[in-house]
Design an enzyme around this catalytic site. Sequence first.
Site, PDB file in Angstrom:
ATOM      1  N   ARG A 239      32.565  50.481  37.875  1.00  0.00           N
ATOM      2  CA  ARG A 239      33.913  50.821  37.416  1.00  0.00           C
ATOM      3  C   ARG A 239      34.905  50.508  38.532  1.00  0.00           C
ATOM      4  O   ARG A 239      34.649  50.794  39.714  1.00  0.00           O
ATOM      5  CB  ARG A 239      34.009  52.310  37.054  1.00  0.00           C
ATOM      6  CG  ARG A 239      33.371  52.679  35.715  1.00  0.00           C
ATOM      7  CD  ARG A 239      34.105  52.091  34.518  1.00  0.00           C
ATOM      8  NE  ARG A 239      33.580  52.500  33.232  1.00  0.00           N
ATOM      9  CZ  ARG A 239      32.683  51.811  32.515  1.00  0.00           C
ATOM     10  NH1 ARG A 239      32.212  50.669  32.972  1.00  0.00           N
ATOM     11  NH2 ARG A 239      32.284  52.263  31.335  1.00  0.00           N
ATOM     12  N   GLU A 268      42.434  47.434  33.367  1.00  0.00           N
ATOM     13  CA  GLU A 268      41.724  46.577  32.405  1.00  0.00           C
ATOM     14  C   GLU A 268      42.312  46.764  31.021  1.00  0.00           C
ATOM     15  O   GLU A 268      42.549  47.906  30.625  1.00  0.00           O
ATOM     16  CB  GLU A 268      40.242  46.932  32.359  1.00  0.00           C
ATOM     17  CG  GLU A 268      39.511  46.656  33.660  1.00  0.00           C
ATOM     18  CD  GLU A 268      38.005  46.917  33.552  1.00  0.00           C
ATOM     19  OE1 GLU A 268      37.532  47.155  32.437  1.00  0.00           O
ATOM     20  OE2 GLU A 268      37.333  46.867  34.582  1.00  0.00           O
ATOM     21  N   HIS A 286      35.054  42.106  32.984  1.00  0.00           N
ATOM     22  CA  HIS A 286      34.244  43.222  32.456  1.00  0.00           C
ATOM     23  C   HIS A 286      33.314  42.757  31.325  1.00  0.00           C
ATOM     24  O   HIS A 286      33.463  43.157  30.170  1.00  0.00           O
ATOM     25  CB  HIS A 286      35.129  44.379  31.961  1.00  0.00           C
ATOM     26  CG  HIS A 286      34.379  45.696  31.886  1.00  0.00           C
ATOM     27  ND1 HIS A 286      34.962  46.912  32.136  1.00  0.00           N
ATOM     28  CD2 HIS A 286      33.087  45.980  31.581  1.00  0.00           C
ATOM     29  CE1 HIS A 286      34.068  47.884  31.989  1.00  0.00           C
ATOM     30  NE2 HIS A 286      32.916  47.320  31.637  1.00  0.00           N
TER      31      HIS A 286
HETATM   32  C1  DGY Z   1      29.487  50.370  29.727  1.00  0.00           C
HETATM   33  O1  DGY Z   1      28.603  50.425  28.872  1.00  0.00           O
HETATM   34  O2  DGY Z   1      29.875  51.374  30.324  1.00  0.00           O
HETATM   35  C2  DGY Z   1      30.070  49.038  30.020  1.00  0.00           C
HETATM   36  O3  DGY Z   1      30.957  49.091  31.063  1.00  0.00           O
HETATM   37  C3  DGY Z   1      30.717  48.459  28.790  1.00  0.00           C
HETATM   38  O4  DGY Z   1      31.554  49.371  28.206  1.00  0.00           O
END
Ligand code: DGY
Length: 320
Positions: A239, A268, A286
Site C-alpha cells: 500500500r 490512486e 496497482h
Molecule cells: C488487494 O487485494 O488488496 C489488492 O491490492 C487489490 O485490491
Amino acid sequence: MAKPKLLITRKLRSIVEERAARDYDVVLNPEDKVFSTEALIAACREVDAVLPCHSEHFNADVIKAIGPGLKIIANHSVGTDHVDLDAAKAAGVFVTNTPDVLSDATAEIAILCMLGAARRGAEGDAMVRSGKWTFWSPDFMVGRQVTAKRFGVLGMGRVGQVTADRARGFGMEIHYHNRSRLPEHLEKGAIFHETLDSLLGVSDVLSLHCPVTAQNTGIINARTLALLPDRAIVVNTARGALIDEDALAAALASGKLFAAGLDVFRTEPGGNPALAALPNVFLLPHIGSATEETRDAMGMRALDNLDAFFAGKEPGDRVA
Ligand code: DGY
C-alpha cells in the site's frame, strides 16, 4: 425464498458475474463507473450485501449513513484498509477479504518491480519506444544485479513468503521483519530481525508486504530510508501509505537509493508526479493481482464468503 440482494461495485470477470447473477438478485456496474461516496451510500442502502474493491471506501461515516440494511461487505481484495473494521463490527456488519488467491500474482509483480528498478526497465523501455536509442557501449544503461544480494521482506505473511521464494530463485539471501517469527518450515532459512531498523541495515532490496495500519503509515520515511545500505532498492506492492513519498523521492534524487519499483501510491488512481519525474523509478498502476487466474479466483472467493454468510455459516475469510 427471495435471493439476497447483492451490489457488485466494479466490473468483475464474466465468470464471477454469471455466478453472482445465478445465486443473487445482483446489481452490476457494466460500465465500471466509479461510485461517489453519496452514490455508494445510496446503492448500499438498497441491498443486503456489497462486494466492493479497494476503490470503495467504507469509513465510519459511510457505514453509519448506510444504516442497518447492509449485512456484509465481502471484499474483492486481501487488503481491508478501505474499510473501518471497528465501525463495521460496531454496526454488526460482517467483513470478509480474499487472502491466498492473489499471493502468486502479487509476488510476480514484486519481482517485476525489483528487476525493473534494478535493471533500469523504465528508462530502457522509454528510450527504445521513443526512438531515442541511438547509442550503445559497455558503459550504457548499467544497472545493479540482484543475484546473491540480500532481500529484505517487511511483512512475512502469505505474499511476503511467496515473494521470498521467488527471490530465492535469484540466489538472494532472505531477511525479514514480522510481528512474530515464522516456524522453521515456513522460514526456510530466512533470517528473522526483531526490529525494522535491524532489517533495514541488511536490505540491498527492501520489499514491503505488510497491511497498512494507523501504526505503520509512513513507516518508510527519511529516518528509516537512511538506515538502508547505500544504493539500495525499495519495492512496494502493498500500500502506498506505508511510504512517505516525499522522503522516498528525496532519497532517489540524492542517490542514497539506486532505484524504486512501485505498484502502489498514496494517491490512486494517479500516482505521484514527483516520483514519476525521476528516471530511477519503475512504476506500475496497482496491478499486483491483475491476472486472469487471480481475478477469477478473487471473485469466486468473495462469492464463497457471501454464500457461507447467507447459508448461516461463518465465512472462511471473516475479518470483522
Ligand atoms: C488487494 O487485494 O488488496 C489488492 O491490492 C487489490 O485490491
